[in-house]
Design a protein around this motif. Structure first.
Motif, PDB file in Angstrom:
ATOM      1  N   ALA A  26       0.832  -1.202   0.000  1.00 27.07           N
ATOM      2  CA  ALA A  26       0.000   0.000   0.000  1.00 27.07           C
ATOM      3  C   ALA A  26       0.866   1.251   0.000  1.00 27.07           C
ATOM      4  N   LEU A  27       1.993   1.205   0.701  1.00 23.88           N
ATOM      5  CA  LEU A  27       2.915   2.338   0.722  1.00 23.88           C
ATOM      6  C   LEU A  27       3.482   2.597  -0.666  1.00 23.88           C
ATOM      7  N   VAL A  28       3.920   1.544  -1.342  1.00 25.52           N
ATOM      8  CA  VAL A  28       4.456   1.685  -2.698  1.00 25.52           C
ATOM      9  C   VAL A  28       3.387   2.255  -3.628  1.00 25.52           C
ATOM     10  N   ALA A  29       2.157   1.747  -3.522  1.00 30.91           N
ATOM     11  CA  ALA A  29       1.067   2.220  -4.378  1.00 30.91           C
ATOM     12  C   ALA A  29       0.776   3.699  -4.133  1.00 30.91           C
ATOM     13  N   ALA A  30       0.777   4.115  -2.873  1.00 32.21           N
ATOM     14  CA  ALA A  30       0.499   5.512  -2.546  1.00 32.21           C
ATOM     15  C   ALA A  30       1.598   6.423  -3.076  1.00 32.21           C
ATOM     16  N   LEU A  31       2.845   6.014  -2.952  1.00 38.74           N
ATOM     17  CA  LEU A  31       3.951   6.822  -3.464  1.00 38.74           C
ATOM     18  C   LEU A  31       3.857   6.962  -4.982  1.00 38.74           C
ATOM     19  N   ALA A  32       3.483   5.862  -5.648  1.00 40.11           N
ATOM     20  CA  ALA A  32       3.323   5.915  -7.100  1.00 40.11           C
ATOM     21  C   ALA A  32       2.195   6.876  -7.478  1.00 40.11           C
ATOM     22  N   ALA A  33       1.083   6.811  -6.735  1.00 38.66           N
ATOM     23  CA  ALA A  33      -0.057   7.680  -7.031  1.00 38.66           C
ATOM     24  C   ALA A  33       0.273   9.141  -6.802  1.00 38.66           C
ATOM     25  N   GLU A  34       1.177   9.417  -5.865  1.00 37.54           N
ATOM     26  CA  GLU A  34       1.576  10.791  -5.556  1.00 37.54           C
ATOM     27  C   GLU A  34       2.790  11.239  -6.362  1.00 37.54           C
ATOM     28  N   ASN A  35       3.214  10.390  -7.318  1.00 43.36           N
ATOM     29  CA  ASN A  35       4.333  10.714  -8.217  1.00 43.36           C
ATOM     30  C   ASN A  35       5.637  10.986  -7.471  1.00 43.36           C
ATOM     31  N   VAL A  36       5.856  10.266  -6.363  1.00 45.56           N
ATOM     32  CA  VAL A  36       7.115  10.358  -5.641  1.00 45.56           C
ATOM     33  C   VAL A  36       8.153   9.474  -6.339  1.00 45.56           C
ATOM     34  N   ALA A  37       9.348   9.989  -6.528  1.00 46.11           N
ATOM     35  CA  ALA A  37      10.422   9.197  -7.124  1.00 46.11           C
ATOM     36  C   ALA A  37      10.852   8.128  -6.121  1.00 46.11           C
ATOM     37  N   ALA A  38      10.465   6.892  -6.370  1.00 49.65           N
ATOM     38  CA  ALA A  38      10.723   5.817  -5.410  1.00 49.65           C
ATOM     39  C   ALA A  38      11.264   4.586  -6.121  1.00 49.65           C
ATOM     40  N   GLU A  39      12.080   3.841  -5.388  1.00 49.19           N
ATOM     41  CA  GLU A  39      12.563   2.531  -5.846  1.00 49.19           C
ATOM     42  C   GLU A  39      12.247   1.529  -4.751  1.00 49.19           C
ATOM     43  N   ALA A  40      11.614   0.426  -5.126  1.00 45.56           N
ATOM     44  CA  ALA A  40      11.270  -0.611  -4.155  1.00 45.56           C
ATOM     45  C   ALA A  40      12.404  -1.622  -4.059  1.00 45.56           C
ATOM     46  N   ILE A  41      12.795  -1.930  -2.837  1.00 42.28           N
ATOM     47  CA  ILE A  41      13.823  -2.925  -2.590  1.00 42.28           C
ATOM     48  C   ILE A  41      13.200  -4.070  -1.800  1.00 42.28           C
ATOM     49  N   VAL A  42      13.255  -5.268  -2.364  1.00 42.74           N
ATOM     50  CA  VAL A  42      12.744  -6.461  -1.697  1.00 42.74           C
ATOM     51  C   VAL A  42      13.935  -7.218  -1.121  1.00 42.74           C
ATOM     52  N   VAL A  43      13.981  -7.354   0.189  1.00 45.39           N
ATOM     53  CA  VAL A  43      15.081  -8.070   0.841  1.00 45.39           C
ATOM     54  C   VAL A  43      14.657  -9.519   1.051  1.00 45.39           C
ATOM     55  N   ASP A  44      15.399 -10.422   0.439  1.00 45.88           N
ATOM     56  CA  ASP A  44      15.148 -11.858   0.616  1.00 45.88           C
ATOM     57  C   ASP A  44      16.063 -12.374   1.717  1.00 45.88           C
ATOM     58  N   HIS A  45      15.471 -12.671   2.877  1.00 41.26           N
ATOM     59  CA  HIS A  45      16.258 -13.146   4.013  1.00 41.26           C
ATOM     60  C   HIS A  45      16.647 -14.610   3.876  1.00 41.26           C
ATOM     61  N   GLY A  46      15.979 -15.331   3.011  1.00 36.78           N
ATOM     62  CA  GLY A  46      16.291 -16.745   2.823  1.00 36.78           C
ATOM     63  C   GLY A  46      15.975 -17.607   4.028  1.00 36.78           C
ATOM     64  N   LEU A  47      15.048 -17.176   4.884  1.00 33.35           N
ATOM     65  CA  LEU A  47      14.755 -17.905   6.112  1.00 33.35           C
ATOM     66  C   LEU A  47      13.591 -18.881   5.971  1.00 33.35           C
ATOM     67  N   GLN A  48      12.820 -18.754   4.889  1.00 33.99           N
ATOM     68  CA  GLN A  48      11.665 -19.615   4.692  1.00 33.99           C
ATOM     69  C   GLN A  48      11.722 -20.265   3.317  1.00 33.99           C
ATOM     70  N   PRO A  49      11.196 -21.475   3.184  1.00 40.07           N
ATOM     71  CA  PRO A  49      11.144 -22.111   1.873  1.00 40.07           C
ATOM     72  C   PRO A  49      10.353 -21.252   0.891  1.00 40.07           C
ATOM     73  N   GLY A  50      10.862 -21.128  -0.305  1.00 39.33           N
ATOM     74  CA  GLY A  50      10.166 -20.353  -1.323  1.00 39.33           C
ATOM     75  C   GLY A  50      10.319 -18.852  -1.180  1.00 39.33           C
ATOM     76  N   SER A  51      11.272 -18.397  -0.358  1.00 44.10           N
ATOM     77  CA  SER A  51      11.422 -16.952  -0.142  1.00 44.10           C
ATOM     78  C   SER A  51      11.795 -16.218  -1.431  1.00 44.10           C
TER      79      SER A  51
END
Length: 338
Positions: A26-51
């Protein structure tokens, strides 16, 4: 609209920590709607199967919203327990990727209420009960939390309206974690007992205590800077007991904490500060107090005559060197975070 209002004007260029859950999506969507220059970073911790699959799906969701995204895999250590180690690894990766830009995370009002409750059951003071701050400075950069006034239900509704595929972390329902029990057992009970409004009230408590803590920290910083009753505390040779003794306990312990952190000590607990404070208020010749230290030697706070000094243990030699020549000041012009 609630979420868009929360992010409006918060910052103009940022990195967003994206887990794939409702709050961060929801945060990413709101920033996109407000035209904020944003980059999303997904951190994969590798702690769960299928992460890796979860991370790839989160990245795809951000890209669908028009926000560039990438996945960073990290190795999680064991220091402080799995939750703390994962958080440390995540923030380290996010701050490194941000390269000076602020990092936004999706903590909500519900998260704030849980944080305050955790502080209460642990017997914490104002600093912990003040909860999470809208902005937090860390050694590697700045963390922002624009959604601290937004309910979790609002982020979930926003994702549903946008047709986003939300990932539900199985750890968020694992009763082995204290925070999970707070979320699913204690908070609903409090809401029921109070007839609603408990989450908002806990958030308000955090806001009020944050203002009090800021004022006390500022008073302590003034003492260290040599103002008011603590004028001689700014001299060389350590902290003057005569300046510390008349201070209210809430200010004195903060003076000690700020000064110790400026000397390179590690995180300080209530017990550390209480024992160091006793060197001032309950002095009967007791020995020095050991405190954590970030480097390769131990540290003790000792009383020598009418001053408190830092004694550093020089590695394997077991020799203690009295630090009596360092002027009391904040390294780099600021007070380090705990």
């Amino acid at each position: 609209m609630t979420i868009r209002r929360a992010v409006r004007g918060f910052c103009s260029d940022c990195v967003v920590g994206l887990s794939g859950g409702a709050d961060s999506l929801a945060l990413v969507a709101a920033l996109a709607a407000e035209n904020v220059a944003a980059e999303a970073i997904v951190v994969d911790h590798g702690l769960q199967p299928g992460s890796a699959d979860v991370a790839a799906q989160a990245r795809a969701q951000a890209q669908r919203l028009g926000v560039p995204a990438r996945v960073i895999a990290v190795e999680v250590g064991s220091a402080g327990g799995m939750e703390a180690a994962a958080r440390d690894a995540r923030y380290e990766a996010l701050l490194a990727a941000a390269q000076g830009r602020p990092v936004l995370v999706g903590h909500t009002l519900d998260d704030q209420a849980e944080t305050v409750l955790l502080g209460l059951v642990r017997g914490s003071g104002a600093k912990s009960l003040a909860g999470m701050r809208p902005w937090t400075d860390l050694p590697g950069g700045t963390i922002g939390r624009p959604l601290l006034g937004v309910r979790r239900a609002d982020t979930e509704s926003a994702c549903q309206e946008l047709g986003l595929n939300v990932w539900h972390d199985p750890q968020n329902t694992d009763a082995a974690f204290t925070r999970v029990r707070m979320r699913h057992e204690l908070l609903p009970l409090l809401e029921d007992i109070a007839g609603g409004g408990a989450v908002a009230a806990l958030g308000r408590t955090a806001e009020l205590l944050r203002a009090d803590d800021d004022a006390l920290e500022a008073a302590a910083a003034e003492v260290l800077a040599g103002g008011g009753a603590g004028a001689s505390a700014g001299l060389a040779m350590g902290l003057a007991v005569a300046d510390l003794a008349p201070l209210p306990e809430a200010v004195r312990t903060r003076v000690l904490r700020q000064w110790l952190l400026s000397q390179g000590t590690g995180p300080l607990t209530f017990r550390h500060l209480t024992e160091v404070s006793r060197l001032v208020t309950d002095w009967h010749g007791q020995g020095p107090v050991a405190v954590p230290y970030h480097h390769d030697c131990g540290v003790q706070m000792a009383r020598k005559g009418n001053r408190l000094v830092v004694a550093r243990k020089a590695g394997i030699l077991g020799l203690y060197i009295q630090e009596e020549t360092g002027r009391i000041r904040q390294a780099g012009g600021g007070i380090p975070n705990a």
